[in-house]
Scaffold this motif. Structure first.
Motif, mmCIF file in Angstrom:
data_model
loop_
_atom_site.group_PDB
_atom_site.id
_atom_site.type_symbol
_atom_site.label_atom_id
_atom_site.label_comp_id
_atom_site.label_asym_id
_atom_site.label_seq_id
_atom_site.Cartn_x
_atom_site.Cartn_y
_atom_site.Cartn_z
ATOM 1 N N MET A 57 -81.768 20.189 -132.460
ATOM 2 C CA MET A 57 -80.978 19.205 -131.725
ATOM 3 C C MET A 57 -80.592 19.760 -130.363
ATOM 4 S SD MET A 57 -78.589 17.843 -134.876
ATOM 5 C CE MET A 57 -79.368 17.615 -136.481
ATOM 6 N N TYR A 58 -80.465 18.845 -129.410
ATOM 7 C CA TYR A 58 -80.134 19.202 -128.033
ATOM 8 C C TYR A 58 -79.039 18.271 -127.540
ATOM 9 C CZ TYR A 58 -84.826 21.310 -128.247
ATOM 10 O OH TYR A 58 -85.937 22.044 -128.599
ATOM 11 N N TRP A 59 -78.067 18.852 -126.851
ATOM 12 C CA TRP A 59 -76.995 18.052 -126.266
ATOM 13 C C TRP A 59 -76.869 18.336 -124.762
ATOM 14 C CZ3 TRP A 59 -71.063 18.918 -127.278
ATOM 15 C CH2 TRP A 59 -70.332 17.892 -126.658
ATOM 16 N N LYS A 60 -76.677 19.620 -124.413
ATOM 17 C CA LYS A 60 -76.507 20.016 -123.017
ATOM 18 C C LYS A 60 -77.448 21.169 -122.682
ATOM 19 C CE LYS A 60 -71.602 18.681 -122.955
ATOM 20 N NZ LYS A 60 -70.214 19.146 -122.701
ATOM 21 N N ASP A 61 -77.688 21.348 -121.376
ATOM 22 C CA ASP A 61 -78.510 22.478 -120.953
ATOM 23 C C ASP A 61 -77.656 23.746 -120.870
ATOM 24 O OD1 ASP A 61 -77.073 22.422 -118.538
ATOM 25 O OD2 ASP A 61 -78.675 21.420 -117.424
ATOM 26 N N ASN A 62 -78.246 24.827 -120.391
ATOM 27 C CA ASN A 62 -77.543 26.105 -120.363
ATOM 28 C C ASN A 62 -76.359 26.125 -119.401
ATOM 29 O OD1 ASN A 62 -79.360 27.120 -122.210
ATOM 30 N ND2 ASN A 62 -80.704 27.995 -120.652
ATOM 31 N N ASN A 63 -76.320 25.153 -118.478
ATOM 32 C CA ASN A 63 -75.212 25.068 -117.528
ATOM 33 C C ASN A 63 -74.150 24.064 -117.974
ATOM 34 O OD1 ASN A 63 -76.371 26.926 -115.670
ATOM 35 N ND2 ASN A 63 -77.753 25.307 -114.952
ATOM 36 N N GLY A 64 -74.305 23.533 -119.175
ATOM 37 C CA GLY A 64 -73.324 22.589 -119.685
ATOM 38 C C GLY A 64 -73.525 21.171 -119.209
ATOM 39 N N ASN A 65 -74.679 20.874 -118.618
ATOM 40 C CA ASN A 65 -74.959 19.519 -118.151
ATOM 41 C C ASN A 65 -75.613 18.705 -119.259
ATOM 42 O OD1 ASN A 65 -74.129 20.070 -115.405
ATOM 43 N ND2 ASN A 65 -76.050 21.209 -115.165
ATOM 44 N N LEU A 66 -75.188 17.460 -119.380
ATOM 45 C CA LEU A 66 -75.758 16.571 -120.387
ATOM 46 C C LEU A 66 -77.257 16.399 -120.164
ATOM 47 C CD1 LEU A 66 -75.218 14.404 -122.689
ATOM 48 C CD2 LEU A 66 -75.095 12.747 -120.810
ATOM 49 N N LEU A 67 -78.036 16.531 -121.232
ATOM 50 C CA LEU A 67 -79.459 16.217 -121.155
ATOM 51 C C LEU A 67 -79.626 14.685 -121.202
ATOM 52 C CD1 LEU A 67 -80.746 19.120 -123.381
ATOM 53 C CD2 LEU A 67 -81.209 18.802 -120.951
ATOM 54 N N GLY A 68 -79.275 14.080 -122.316
ATOM 55 C CA GLY A 68 -79.077 12.642 -122.361
ATOM 56 C C GLY A 68 -80.291 11.746 -122.396
ATOM 57 N N THR A 69 -81.444 12.219 -121.889
ATOM 58 C CA THR A 69 -82.668 11.412 -121.902
ATOM 59 C C THR A 69 -83.842 12.307 -122.288
ATOM 60 O OG1 THR A 69 -83.282 11.824 -119.587
ATOM 61 C CG2 THR A 69 -81.770 9.973 -120.013
ATOM 62 N N PHE A 70 -84.905 11.674 -122.757
ATOM 63 C CA PHE A 70 -86.096 12.438 -123.111
ATOM 64 C C PHE A 70 -86.727 13.055 -121.865
ATOM 65 C CE2 PHE A 70 -86.260 8.903 -126.424
ATOM 66 C CZ PHE A 70 -85.568 9.644 -127.370
ATOM 67 N N ALA A 71 -86.661 12.352 -120.739
ATOM 68 C CA ALA A 71 -87.222 12.895 -119.499
ATOM 69 C C ALA A 71 -86.504 14.176 -119.089
ATOM 70 C CB ALA A 71 -87.139 11.852 -118.385
ATOM 71 N N ASN A 72 -85.186 14.169 -119.161
ATOM 72 C CA ASN A 72 -84.423 15.381 -118.831
ATOM 73 C C ASN A 72 -84.744 16.514 -119.787
ATOM 74 O OD1 ASN A 72 -83.146 14.162 -116.674
ATOM 75 N ND2 ASN A 72 -81.281 13.677 -117.819
ATOM 76 N N LEU A 73 -84.886 16.175 -121.074
ATOM 77 C CA LEU A 73 -85.190 17.201 -122.071
ATOM 78 C C LEU A 73 -86.580 17.774 -121.821
ATOM 79 C CD1 LEU A 73 -84.536 18.818 -124.585
ATOM 80 C CD2 LEU A 73 -85.283 16.868 -125.976
ATOM 81 N N ARG A 74 -87.550 16.934 -121.499
ATOM 82 C CA ARG A 74 -88.897 17.428 -121.195
ATOM 83 C C ARG A 74 -88.875 18.370 -119.994
ATOM 84 N NH1 ARG A 74 -90.352 12.023 -121.778
ATOM 85 N NH2 ARG A 74 -90.842 11.859 -119.546
ATOM 86 N N ASN A 75 -88.150 17.974 -118.954
ATOM 87 C CA ASN A 75 -88.083 18.816 -117.756
ATOM 88 C C ASN A 75 -87.400 20.150 -118.033
ATOM 89 O OD1 ASN A 75 -89.344 16.859 -116.212
ATOM 90 N ND2 ASN A 75 -87.416 15.921 -115.547
ATOM 91 N N TRP A 76 -86.440 20.143 -118.942
ATOM 92 C CA TRP A 76 -85.731 21.374 -119.287
ATOM 93 C C TRP A 76 -86.586 22.285 -120.173
ATOM 94 C CZ3 TRP A 76 -83.057 23.147 -123.911
ATOM 95 C CH2 TRP A 76 -82.192 24.232 -123.676
ATOM 96 N N LEU A 77 -87.394 21.684 -121.029
ATOM 97 C CA LEU A 77 -88.228 22.461 -121.946
ATOM 98 C C LEU A 77 -89.457 23.058 -121.262
ATOM 99 C CD1 LEU A 77 -88.221 20.165 -125.112
ATOM 100 C CD2 LEU A 77 -87.169 22.425 -124.932
ATOM 101 N N ARG A 78 -89.955 22.363 -120.231
ATOM 102 C CA ARG A 78 -91.237 22.758 -119.629
ATOM 103 C C ARG A 78 -91.252 24.207 -119.143
ATOM 104 N NH1 ARG A 78 -91.866 18.482 -116.497
ATOM 105 N NH2 ARG A 78 -92.798 17.326 -118.233
#
Length: 265
Positions: free
Chosen positions: A63-84
């Motif tokens: 499960m994912y909620w926020k990135d390492n800086n505490g910012n909301l991921l919130g969308t699949f696009a944001n999660l993809r960009n963070w995982l890449r």
């Protein structure tokens, strides 16, 4: 023209088998293990339903909620960009349950073994989250379970002591194969819905009815067509599932349940 044929001997046969076994062992070390997760599409009572069936022995679910800086991921696009940059990509995903206006999970939320939101034991309140019984989807090491909130609250160490990830939502749709008794088969309350369930083989299934459906019909589908034993409702009209044409449309939501894979190089 003469052909030189190597005479067949028991020693030759054994040598060939040994070489083959060595090659297979080397391939297993070099090639990543294939995903077992499987995407399926169903048509049930004129409703299109997408599922992702997950084998926790082979698939990476978290499960994912926020990135390492505490910012909301919130969308699949944001999660993809963070995982890449981590060499990862999404294989399948859905939103992980009901959240408040600040995109915080409304109930218990555990990520990487850390409790980020406490168990919500409030009762007799308004909204689907509080429709009894609600429950918790718990992911441990290579296994998962869905447990009603009262049971979790009564013995937190038993149910949460080894939890790697967890999200609380409600209502529970199926419990030991029985449809929630508060669901009305004649209901006309139809909306888009998503859920997580555990089938008879202990595999996890993410499911989303992409057209409006009643609680009862969705629970019946999960039981009869997907062979789920336990199922937990996640959310309603805001729900989305990845991959789909509408996966990146709509507002941000709270936490995300996702199966990841290694990115193509």
């Amino acid at each position: 023209m003469r052909f030189l044929l190597r005479p067949f001997t028991r020693t030759t046969y054994r040598g060939d088998i040994t070489l083959l076994l060595l090659l297979l062992m080397l391939a297993s070390l070099v090639m990543p293990a294939a995903l077992a997760a499987e995407l399926r599409q169903y048509r049930y009572n004129q409703v299109s339903i997408s599922t992702c069936q997950i084998d926790l022995q082979r698939d990476t679910l978290r499960m994912y909620w926020k990135d390492n800086n505490g910012n909301l991921l919130g969308t699949f696009a944001n999660l993809r960009n963070w995982l890449r940059p981590q060499g990862k990509d999404i294989f399948c995903a859905t939103n992980a349950g009901i959240y408040d206006k600040d995109h915080r999970p409304l109930g218990l939320y555990i990520e990487d073994g850390e409790t980020l939101r406490k168990l919500n034991t409030r009762q007799n309140a308004y909204g689907n989250f509080y429709l009894p019984p609600n429950g918790v989807f718990i992911v441990e090491d290579r296994q998962a379970r869905i447990v009603d909130t009262l049971s979790v609250d009564a013995d937190r160490n038993r149910w949460l002591g080894t939890a790697r990830f967890a999200t609380q939502s409600g209502p529970i749709m199926l419990q030991n194969g029985i449809i929630n008794s508060v669901f009305d088969p004649a209901s006309i309350n139809m909306v888009v819905r998503n859920a997580v369930c555990i089938d008879s083989n202990r595999q996890v299934v993410l499911a989303m009815a992409r057209n409006p459906i009643t609680f009862y019909d969705f629970a019946q589908f999960l039981r009869d067509k997907v062979q789920c034993v336990d199922a937990l409702y996640l959310d309603g009209s805001i729900s989305r599932i990845y991959p789909s044409l509408e996966a990146d449309l709509g507002p941000a939501f709270g936490a995300i349940i996702a199966v990841t894979r290694d990115s193509d190089k």
